[in-house]
Design a protein around this motif. Structure first.
Motif, short mmCIF file in Angstrom:
data_model
loop_
_atom_site.label_atom_id
_atom_site.label_comp_id
_atom_site.label_asym_id
_atom_site.label_seq_id
_atom_site.Cartn_x
_atom_site.Cartn_y
_atom_site.Cartn_z
N ASP A 1 14.04 39.70 27.45
CA ASP A 1 16.29 39.94 26.66
C ASP A 1 16.62 41.29 28.20
O ASP A 1 15.45 41.54 29.03
CB ASP A 1 16.63 40.72 26.25
CG ASP A 1 15.70 41.88 25.13
OD1 ASP A 1 15.29 42.60 25.82
OD2 ASP A 1 15.63 41.89 23.85
N PRO A 2 17.89 41.42 29.24
CA PRO A 2 18.09 42.55 29.94
C PRO A 2 17.51 44.18 29.06
O PRO A 2 16.82 44.69 30.06
CB PRO A 2 19.69 42.59 29.36
CG PRO A 2 19.83 40.96 28.76
CD PRO A 2 19.12 40.87 28.10
N ALA A 3 17.19 44.22 28.31
CA ALA A 3 16.95 44.99 27.60
C ALA A 3 14.94 45.80 28.07
O ALA A 3 14.69 46.34 28.84
CB ALA A 3 16.06 45.59 26.08
N ALA A 4 14.03 43.59 28.34
CA ALA A 4 13.19 44.37 28.26
C ALA A 4 12.95 44.43 30.16
O ALA A 4 12.18 44.60 31.06
CB ALA A 4 12.60 42.93 28.41
N ALA A 5 14.11 44.03 31.35
CA ALA A 5 14.11 44.59 31.90
C ALA A 5 14.35 45.11 32.92
O ALA A 5 13.84 45.77 33.64
CB ALA A 5 15.21 43.33 32.57
N ASP A 6 15.09 45.96 31.88
CA ASP A 6 15.41 47.26 32.28
C ASP A 6 14.24 48.44 31.46
O ASP A 6 13.94 49.46 32.89
CB ASP A 6 16.34 47.53 31.33
CG ASP A 6 18.00 47.35 31.69
OD1 ASP A 6 18.27 46.37 32.40
OD2 ASP A 6 19.45 47.37 31.12
N ARG A 7 13.37 48.27 30.73
CA ARG A 7 12.74 49.34 30.80
C ARG A 7 11.47 48.17 31.75
O ARG A 7 10.76 50.04 32.12
CB ARG A 7 11.83 48.42 29.29
CG ARG A 7 12.08 49.36 27.96
CD ARG A 7 11.08 48.89 27.06
NE ARG A 7 11.46 47.65 26.68
CZ ARG A 7 11.81 46.37 26.17
NH1 ARG A 7 13.26 47.06 25.25
NH2 ARG A 7 12.13 45.77 25.47
N ALA A 8 11.32 47.85 32.66
CA ALA A 8 10.31 47.15 33.39
C ALA A 8 10.22 48.07 34.87
O ALA A 8 9.71 48.43 35.10
CB ALA A 8 9.84 45.99 33.58
N ALA A 9 11.81 47.87 35.00
CA ALA A 9 12.38 48.82 36.25
C ALA A 9 12.38 50.12 36.04
O ALA A 9 11.93 50.89 36.82
CB ALA A 9 13.44 48.32 35.80
N ALA A 10 12.33 50.92 34.58
CA ALA A 10 12.55 52.51 35.04
C ALA A 10 11.25 52.71 35.11
O ALA A 10 11.20 54.06 35.25
CB ALA A 10 13.27 53.29 33.27
N ALA A 11 10.62 51.96 34.27
CA ALA A 11 8.95 52.59 34.18
C ALA A 11 8.36 52.47 35.58
O ALA A 11 7.80 53.43 35.93
CB ALA A 11 8.62 51.67 33.39
N THR A 12 8.99 51.06 36.19
CA THR A 12 7.48 51.31 37.70
C THR A 12 9.15 52.31 38.62
O THR A 12 7.98 52.95 39.82
CB THR A 12 8.77 49.59 37.87
OG1 THR A 12 7.90 48.92 37.33
CG2 THR A 12 7.60 49.22 39.48
N ALA A 13 9.90 52.05 38.16
CA ALA A 13 10.43 53.53 39.35
C ALA A 13 9.80 55.08 38.67
O ALA A 13 10.18 55.58 39.81
CB ALA A 13 12.27 53.93 38.86
N ALA A 14 10.04 55.22 37.50
CA ALA A 14 9.10 56.49 37.64
C ALA A 14 7.66 56.80 38.41
O ALA A 14 7.32 57.64 38.21
CB ALA A 14 9.25 56.91 35.76
#
Length: 213
Positions: free
Chosen positions: A186-199
């Motif tokens: 789901d989009p939440a999984a995508a957002d978590r992946a992006a946030a973790a990678t950005a951090a």
């Protein structure tokens, strides 16, 4: 010359970019191949069946692509070239989120997700399919890598950040979930992946190591 397509007979099947009627035939065959892969997997992909689905002659398919792996290689090339271009949101997190959501929508799509599962499975034991899959991801990573370099220029990421590694890191959790769980993408999984990678990027996790003296 190939009498049917007017292309060099020595060319590798599935590597040319024709126009006109031949382009329409190619599009129909690749669409049919994608449907067959999604429905049946690589092991059951058959050129005669693809020709029937595409409503073109068997001879055309066999002459142009030659083998199942040649057809899959061309399908992956077409998918890479026709994928949506990268987004530019003005921030590292925004760009990585756009990338992650694009991957998520693709893998969550019933047809596309099944197609990628089939191709990835085939690539584990078929060298030419593996090579085509590597080219596909190389094209996509190079398309999105500039957003990381722009983030470095803005001061959002440290100098020396490996842009390609950052882009690979965004989609890695999504592919892992696709291949190892039955959980929805789901989009939440995508957002978590992006946030973790950005951090991790901001913290310097993807800075290339300095060469040894």
């Amino acid at each position: 010359m190939n009498a049917e397509h007017g292309t060099p007979a020595s060319a590798e099947p599935g590597t040319l970019r024709p126009g006109g009627r031949t382009a329409r035939v190619r599009a129909a065959v690749l669409d049919a191949a994608g449907d067959a892969l999604a429905e049946q997997g690589f092991a059951h992909l058959d050129l005669a069946d693809v020709a029937r689905r595409a409503e073109v002659g068997r001879t055309t398919v066999y002459r142009r692509w030659g083998t199942v792996t040649g057809l899959v290689a061309d399908l992956l090339t077409d998918m890479a070239e026709s994928s949506l271009p990268r987004s530019e949101t003005g921030s590292l997190l925004g760009d990585l989120t756009a990338n992650a959501r694009l991957v998520q929508r693709t893998l969550a799509d019933p047809r596309q997700g099944a197609l990628f599962r089939a191709v990835i499975a085939a690539a584990t034991c078929e060298p030419r399919t593996a090579e085509a899959l590597h080219r596909f991801y190389d094209v996509r990573v190079r398309e999105w890598a500039p957003c990381v370099r722009q983030a470095v220029d803005r001061g959002e990421a440290p100098a020396g950040t490996d842009a390609h590694e950052v882009i690979r890191a965004v989609s890695a959790p999504l592919y892992y979930r696709l291949l190892t769980t039955a959980e929805p993408l789901d989009p939440a999984a995508a957002d978590r992946a992006a946030a973790a990678t950005a951090a991790a990027t901001r913290a310097g996790a993807y800075v290339r190591p300095s060469p040894a003296p």
